[in-house]
Design a protein around this motif. Structure first.
Motif, short mmCIF file in Angstrom:
data_model
loop_
_atom_site.label_atom_id
_atom_site.label_comp_id
_atom_site.label_asym_id
_atom_site.label_seq_id
_atom_site.Cartn_x
_atom_site.Cartn_y
_atom_site.Cartn_z
N ALA A 8 0.83 -1.21 0.00
CA ALA A 8 0.00 0.00 0.00
C ALA A 8 0.87 1.26 0.00
CB ALA A 8 -0.94 -0.01 1.21
N LYS A 9 1.96 1.22 0.74
CA LYS A 9 2.88 2.37 0.80
C LYS A 9 3.54 2.59 -0.57
CE LYS A 9 3.85 4.64 3.78
NZ LYS A 9 3.42 6.02 4.16
N ILE A 10 3.93 1.52 -1.24
CA ILE A 10 4.52 1.65 -2.58
C ILE A 10 3.50 2.23 -3.55
CG2 ILE A 10 5.43 0.34 -4.54
CD1 ILE A 10 6.68 -1.60 -2.46
N GLU A 11 2.28 1.71 -3.50
CA GLU A 11 1.23 2.21 -4.39
C GLU A 11 0.92 3.67 -4.09
OE1 GLU A 11 -1.85 -0.61 -3.65
OE2 GLU A 11 -1.06 -2.08 -5.10
N ASP A 12 0.94 4.04 -2.82
CA ASP A 12 0.67 5.41 -2.39
C ASP A 12 1.67 6.38 -3.00
OD1 ASP A 12 -1.09 7.04 -0.87
OD2 ASP A 12 0.48 7.30 0.66
N GLY A 13 2.93 5.97 -3.05
CA GLY A 13 3.97 6.84 -3.61
C GLY A 13 3.73 7.17 -5.06
N VAL A 14 3.18 6.21 -5.80
CA VAL A 14 2.87 6.44 -7.21
C VAL A 14 1.59 7.26 -7.34
CG1 VAL A 14 2.28 5.35 -9.41
CG2 VAL A 14 4.07 4.35 -7.95
N HIS A 15 0.56 6.88 -6.61
CA HIS A 15 -0.73 7.56 -6.73
C HIS A 15 -0.66 9.02 -6.30
CE1 HIS A 15 -2.61 3.30 -6.30
NE2 HIS A 15 -2.25 3.56 -7.54
N LYS A 16 0.23 9.35 -5.37
CA LYS A 16 0.39 10.74 -4.91
C LYS A 16 1.40 11.51 -5.75
CE LYS A 16 -1.02 10.17 -0.10
NZ LYS A 16 -0.61 10.24 1.33
N GLY A 17 1.99 10.86 -6.73
CA GLY A 17 2.92 11.55 -7.61
C GLY A 17 4.29 11.79 -7.01
N VAL A 19 6.63 9.54 -6.97
CA VAL A 19 7.45 8.96 -8.03
C VAL A 19 6.54 8.67 -9.22
CG1 VAL A 19 9.16 7.93 -6.48
CG2 VAL A 19 7.13 6.61 -7.10
N PRO A 20 7.07 8.71 -10.45
CA PRO A 20 6.23 8.41 -11.61
C PRO A 20 5.74 6.97 -11.63
CG PRO A 20 8.24 9.56 -12.26
CD PRO A 20 8.43 9.15 -10.83
N GLY A 21 6.61 6.05 -11.19
CA GLY A 21 6.27 4.64 -11.18
C GLY A 21 7.22 3.88 -10.28
N ALA A 22 6.92 2.61 -10.06
CA ALA A 22 7.78 1.79 -9.19
C ALA A 22 7.69 0.33 -9.60
CB ALA A 22 7.38 1.96 -7.73
N SER A 23 8.82 -0.34 -9.51
CA SER A 23 8.89 -1.80 -9.67
C SER A 23 9.41 -2.36 -8.37
CB SER A 23 9.83 -2.18 -10.82
OG SER A 23 9.45 -1.58 -12.03
N TYR A 24 8.81 -3.46 -7.90
CA TYR A 24 9.26 -3.97 -6.60
C TYR A 24 9.14 -5.49 -6.55
CZ TYR A 24 4.26 -4.23 -5.33
OH TYR A 24 2.91 -4.51 -5.29
N ASP A 34 6.43 -10.05 -7.35
CA ASP A 34 7.08 -9.17 -8.32
C ASP A 34 5.99 -8.35 -9.00
OD1 ASP A 34 9.74 -10.46 -8.01
OD2 ASP A 34 8.73 -12.16 -8.99
N GLU A 35 6.02 -7.03 -8.79
CA GLU A 35 4.98 -6.18 -9.35
C GLU A 35 5.57 -4.86 -9.86
OE1 GLU A 35 1.97 -7.01 -9.90
OE2 GLU A 35 1.67 -8.78 -8.63
N HIS A 36 4.77 -4.14 -10.63
CA HIS A 36 5.14 -2.80 -11.07
C HIS A 36 3.87 -2.00 -11.27
CE1 HIS A 36 4.26 -4.91 -14.86
NE2 HIS A 36 3.90 -3.72 -15.32
N LEU A 37 3.99 -0.68 -11.19
CA LEU A 37 2.83 0.19 -11.41
C LEU A 37 3.31 1.58 -11.78
CD1 LEU A 37 1.26 1.44 -8.09
CD2 LEU A 37 3.35 0.08 -8.10
N GLY A 38 2.45 2.32 -12.44
CA GLY A 38 2.76 3.70 -12.78
C GLY A 38 3.47 3.83 -14.11
N SER A 308 12.54 2.99 -8.35
CA SER A 308 11.74 4.08 -8.89
C SER A 308 12.66 5.06 -9.62
CB SER A 308 10.98 4.81 -7.76
OG SER A 308 11.86 5.65 -7.01
N ASN A 309 12.08 5.98 -10.36
CA ASN A 309 12.86 7.02 -11.03
C ASN A 309 12.43 8.38 -10.47
OD1 ASN A 309 10.33 6.62 -12.25
ND2 ASN A 309 11.01 7.30 -14.26
N ARG A 310 12.72 8.58 -9.21
CA ARG A 310 12.24 9.79 -8.51
C ARG A 310 12.92 11.06 -9.03
NH1 ARG A 310 15.57 13.01 -4.51
NH2 ARG A 310 17.43 11.75 -4.20
N VAL A 311 13.92 10.94 -9.90
CA VAL A 311 14.58 12.11 -10.46
C VAL A 311 13.97 12.51 -11.81
CG1 VAL A 311 16.76 11.67 -9.29
CG2 VAL A 311 16.38 10.68 -11.54
N HIS A 312 12.90 11.82 -12.21
CA HIS A 312 12.28 12.11 -13.51
C HIS A 312 10.98 12.89 -13.33
CE1 HIS A 312 11.07 11.57 -17.67
NE2 HIS A 312 9.87 11.21 -17.23
N PRO A 313 10.76 13.96 -14.10
CA PRO A 313 11.71 14.56 -15.05
C PRO A 313 12.76 15.43 -14.36
CG PRO A 313 9.65 15.76 -15.10
CD PRO A 313 9.43 14.61 -14.17
#
Length: 337
Positions: A8-17, A19-24, A34-38, A308-313
């Motif tokens: 839920a915390k990983i999904e929250d990070g994507v849904h709140k913007g 990070v653009p997306g995450a693989s975990y 093994d999942e990914h989203l965003g 994640s790619n938290r430095v993008h853009p």
């Protein structure tokens, strides 16, 4: 396996913007999620993340690669952990700094390099070796890339090859990490990092500016990898398949990663890794500037790969750092239920 709060915390990070997306990947004994989203990319085009894409690992290079090469050299009696680094890098003028100081970020290297990221390779190496150690050596932790640049150069001095080649030959290939590389071939599968003025969108080019200059001679960054390869790496650190992986790290070296290795027993660093505890049991972890994270709970045989790619853009600073801290604590709490 019940890591619902971590997920839920990983999904929250994507849904709140954040990070653009995450693989975990979450390891729990023999089980694995093994999942990914965003999104892989937000600009110039919006592209959804695909399964098992490749990320710039940034400082995870230090623990996936360089730390293991140095521990091998210690185990092979080619260096001693308490050797002065001046023995191998005579240009360095603070001989009190040891291999242990570098591995635990307790060297207290001080000084400033003007226009560091614009220097050519030979001048950058000379400038780094022209720094010195302060008066807090072995007493405080100061996380610095320079420590692992020096470790890479020491390994190269002894073995006669660039640290990136040594990591490939001594760690990646023996462990079968076929998706982990310093030179991604399929750029379309690489998650982009920052949009840099004058360079555009970085995709498949290392984000760290020092490593852009030093290239194969940087022990601090440069690796690209996927969640599945890193999950395989975490299973190695957890002690699985020892009949195959013992050649990469001996039992003694592997165990040393879960013990305080700082010279004055500060209690927060092993060799390469951040060392923490939960219910008095050691947990090691490491982060990467681009938004990457590894956590290893050996006691419960659990681990987390978070990419994640938290430095993008552009770089997401304080919000991401707060979020990452919450994610770490959420996983450790669930791992120890």
């Amino acid at each position: 396996m019940n890591f619902s709060k971590t997920i839920a915390k990983i999904e929250d990070g994507v849904h709140k913007g954040i990070v653009p997306g995450a693989s975990y990947s979450i390891i729990d004994g023999t089980d694995q999620i093994d999942e990914h989203l965003g999104f892989q990319e937000l600009t110039p085009e919006r592209q959804l993340l695909q399964d098992n894409e490749t990320y710039d690992l940034a400082s995870l290079t230090k623990v996936v690669g360089t730390t293991n090469v140095i521990l091998q050299l210690i185990n092979e009696h080619k260096i001693n952990v308490d050797d002065s680094i001046s023995k191998y890098l005579p240009e360095w003028k603070s001989p009190e700094v040891t291999i242990r100081n570098l591995l635990t970020h307790t060297s207290d290297i001080v000084g400033y390099i003007p226009h560091r990221n614009e220097l050519p390779k030979n001048q950058l190496i000379k400038a780094e070796l022209g720094l010195s150690s302060g008066d807090k050596r072995s007493q405080v932790l100061r996380y610095q890339d320079t420590n692992f640049l020096f470790l890479g150069w020491i390994a190269s001095k002894i073995l006669g090859k660039p640290i990136h080649q040594l990591i490939k030959e001594r760690v990646l290939e023996p462990l079968g990490l076929t998706e982990t590389t310093f030179a991604p071939r399929d750029i379309s599968r690489v998650v982009p990092t920052q949009i840099v003025p004058g360079k555009g969108l970085l995709r498949g080019t290392v984000h760290d500016p020092k490593t852009q200059v030093l290239q194969e001679d940087s022990g601090a960054a440069g690796l690209f990898s996927t969640q599945l390869d890193l999950a395989k790496f975490l299973r190695f650190i957890l002690g699985e398949n020892r009949e195959l992986t013992r050649a990469v790290l001996s039992d003694e070296c592997l165990g040393s990663l879960f013990v305080d290795q700082t010279p004055t027993q500060i209690g927060i660093r092993s060799f390469g890794w951040v060392l923490t505890k939960y219910d008095d049991q050691p947990i090691i972890l490491h982060t990467g500037y681009t938004g990457t994270l590894l956590i290893v709970d050996r006691h419960n045989h659990r681990g987390l790969v978070y990419l994640s790619n938290r430095v993008h853009p552009q770089v997401n600073g304080e919000p991401f750092l707060k979020y990452r801290s919450e994610l770490i604590h959420t996983f450790m709490a669930e791992s120890n239920k």
